[in-house]
Design a protein around this motif. Structure first.
Motif, PDB file in Angstrom:
ATOM      1  N   TYR A   5      -5.718   4.829   0.242  1.00 17.18           N
ATOM      2  CA  TYR A   5      -6.138   5.416   1.843  1.00 17.18           C
ATOM      3  C   TYR A   5      -7.650   4.616   1.703  1.00 17.18           C
ATOM      4  O   TYR A   5      -8.031   4.005   2.851  1.00 17.18           O
ATOM      5  CB  TYR A   5      -6.670   6.816   1.729  1.00 17.18           C
ATOM      6  N   ALA A   6      -8.433   4.315   0.915  1.00 13.75           N
ATOM      7  CA  ALA A   6      -9.753   3.643   0.853  1.00 13.75           C
ATOM      8  C   ALA A   6      -9.526   2.003   1.148  1.00 13.75           C
ATOM      9  O   ALA A   6     -10.121   1.455   1.889  1.00 13.75           O
ATOM     10  CB  ALA A   6     -10.580   3.830  -0.387  1.00 13.75           C
ATOM     11  N   ALA A   7      -8.224   1.344   0.583  1.00  9.66           N
ATOM     12  CA  ALA A   7      -8.130   0.140   0.802  1.00  9.66           C
ATOM     13  C   ALA A   7      -7.621  -0.146   2.085  1.00  9.66           C
ATOM     14  O   ALA A   7      -7.921  -1.046   2.570  1.00  9.66           O
ATOM     15  CB  ALA A   7      -6.786  -0.380   0.000  1.00  9.66           C
ATOM     16  N   TYR A   8      -6.891   0.651   2.862  1.00 12.05           N
ATOM     17  CA  TYR A   8      -6.541   0.643   4.295  1.00 12.05           C
ATOM     18  C   TYR A   8      -7.862   0.851   4.968  1.00 12.05           C
ATOM     19  O   TYR A   8      -7.890   0.055   5.902  1.00 12.05           O
ATOM     20  CB  TYR A   8      -5.519   1.783   4.504  1.00 12.05           C
ATOM     21  N   THR A   9      -8.610   2.045   4.909  1.00 11.60           N
ATOM     22  CA  THR A   9      -9.651   2.330   5.912  1.00 11.60           C
ATOM     23  C   THR A   9     -10.760   1.237   5.801  1.00 11.60           C
ATOM     24  O   THR A   9     -11.332   0.827   6.547  1.00 11.60           O
ATOM     25  CB  THR A   9     -10.221   3.438   5.305  1.00 11.60           C
ATOM     26  N   PHE A  10     -11.042   0.513   4.575  1.00  8.25           N
ATOM     27  CA  PHE A  10     -12.317  -0.048   4.243  1.00  8.25           C
ATOM     28  C   PHE A  10     -11.817  -1.723   4.129  1.00  8.25           C
ATOM     29  O   PHE A  10     -12.746  -2.576   4.285  1.00  8.25           O
ATOM     30  CB  PHE A  10     -13.097   0.161   3.406  1.00  8.25           C
ATOM     31  N   GLY A  11     -10.383  -2.192   4.385  1.00  4.99           N
ATOM     32  CA  GLY A  11      -9.945  -3.370   4.246  1.00  4.99           C
ATOM     33  C   GLY A  11      -8.959  -3.906   5.183  1.00  4.99           C
ATOM     34  O   GLY A  11      -9.490  -4.337   6.188  1.00  4.99           O
ATOM     35  N   LEU A  12      -7.973  -3.261   5.061  1.00  3.08           N
ATOM     36  CA  LEU A  12      -6.918  -3.771   6.001  1.00  3.08           C
ATOM     37  C   LEU A  12      -7.230  -3.563   7.437  1.00  3.08           C
ATOM     38  O   LEU A  12      -6.729  -4.243   8.372  1.00  3.08           O
ATOM     39  CB  LEU A  12      -5.529  -3.090   5.631  1.00  3.08           C
ATOM     40  N   LYS A  13      -7.588  -2.352   7.717  1.00  5.61           N
ATOM     41  CA  LYS A  13      -7.884  -1.897   9.223  1.00  5.61           C
ATOM     42  C   LYS A  13      -8.833  -2.693   9.794  1.00  5.61           C
ATOM     43  O   LYS A  13      -8.709  -2.979  10.758  1.00  5.61           O
ATOM     44  CB  LYS A  13      -8.295  -0.503   9.118  1.00  5.61           C
ATOM     45  N   HIS A  14      -9.986  -3.032   9.091  1.00  7.91           N
ATOM     46  CA  HIS A  14     -11.207  -3.792   9.794  1.00  7.91           C
ATOM     47  C   HIS A  14     -10.486  -5.418  10.001  1.00  7.91           C
ATOM     48  O   HIS A  14     -10.908  -5.918  11.050  1.00  7.91           O
ATOM     49  CB  HIS A  14     -12.153  -3.910   8.688  1.00  7.91           C
ATOM     50  N   ARG A  15      -9.806  -5.968   9.081  1.00  3.89           N
ATOM     51  CA  ARG A  15      -9.231  -7.100   9.276  1.00  3.89           C
ATOM     52  C   ARG A  15      -8.479  -7.244  10.560  1.00  3.89           C
ATOM     53  O   ARG A  15      -8.723  -8.179  11.273  1.00  3.89           O
ATOM     54  CB  ARG A  15      -8.646  -7.713   7.924  1.00  3.89           C
ATOM     55  N   TYR A  16      -7.631  -6.112  10.575  1.00  7.16           N
ATOM     56  CA  TYR A  16      -6.686  -6.233  11.810  1.00  7.16           C
ATOM     57  C   TYR A  16      -7.539  -5.864  13.134  1.00  7.16           C
ATOM     58  O   TYR A  16      -7.165  -6.607  14.089  1.00  7.16           O
ATOM     59  CB  TYR A  16      -5.851  -5.092  11.612  1.00  7.16           C
ATOM     60  N   LEU A  33       0.729  -1.139   0.050  1.00  7.03           N
ATOM     61  CA  LEU A  33       0.111  -0.061  -0.001  1.00  7.03           C
ATOM     62  C   LEU A  33       0.888   1.191  -0.151  1.00  7.03           C
ATOM     63  O   LEU A  33       0.506   2.215  -0.625  1.00  7.03           O
ATOM     64  CB  LEU A  33      -1.029   0.059   1.299  1.00  7.03           C
ATOM     65  N   ALA A  34       1.999   1.301   0.784  1.00  6.19           N
ATOM     66  CA  ALA A  34       2.840   2.276   0.915  1.00  6.19           C
ATOM     67  C   ALA A  34       3.558   2.843  -0.398  1.00  6.19           C
ATOM     68  O   ALA A  34       3.644   3.727  -0.854  1.00  6.19           O
ATOM     69  CB  ALA A  34       4.050   2.352   1.723  1.00  6.19           C
ATOM     70  N   GLU A  35       3.561   1.564  -1.472  1.00  7.88           N
ATOM     71  CA  GLU A  35       4.207   1.770  -2.969  1.00  7.88           C
ATOM     72  C   GLU A  35       3.167   2.675  -3.609  1.00  7.88           C
ATOM     73  O   GLU A  35       3.595   3.288  -4.475  1.00  7.88           O
ATOM     74  CB  GLU A  35       4.349   0.550  -3.420  1.00  7.88           C
ATOM     75  N   PHE A  36       1.843   2.342  -3.516  1.00  6.81           N
ATOM     76  CA  PHE A  36       0.908   3.007  -3.955  1.00  6.81           C
ATOM     77  C   PHE A  36       0.256   4.293  -3.332  1.00  6.81           C
ATOM     78  O   PHE A  36      -1.067   4.686  -3.572  1.00  6.81           O
ATOM     79  CB  PHE A  36      -0.451   1.969  -4.563  1.00  6.81           C
TER      80      PHE A  36
END
Length: 67
Positions: free
Chosen positions: A45-56, A35-38
């Motif tokens: 930001y959307a991928a982090y907010t709606f995906g990765l953060k919720h799985r964590y 994600l940091a590369e993109f």
């Protein structure tokens, strides 16, 4: 070392839990690095907010005493 995944959590010995958590952490490090590369796009930001953060956070709620 015995255990099994159940609904995204782990049931079993402490050793199995630690092995499972270590695998998850390795996966998250790879995903955040990618994600940091993109990071120049808002899609990142959307991928982090709606995906990765919720799985964590789900993982933290379902596995006791891992942090």
């Amino acid at each position: 070392m015995q255990g099994q995944k159940y609904l995204g959590a782990v049931i079993g010995s402490r050793d199995y839990l630690e092995e499972y958590v270590n695998g998850k952490v390795d996966d998250w490090v790879r995903e955040v690095t990618q994600l940091a590369e993109f990071a120049l796009s808002q899609a990142c930001y959307a991928a982090y907010t709606f995906g990765l953060k919720h799985r964590y956070t789900y993982f933290l709620r379902t596995l006791p005493d891992i942090y």
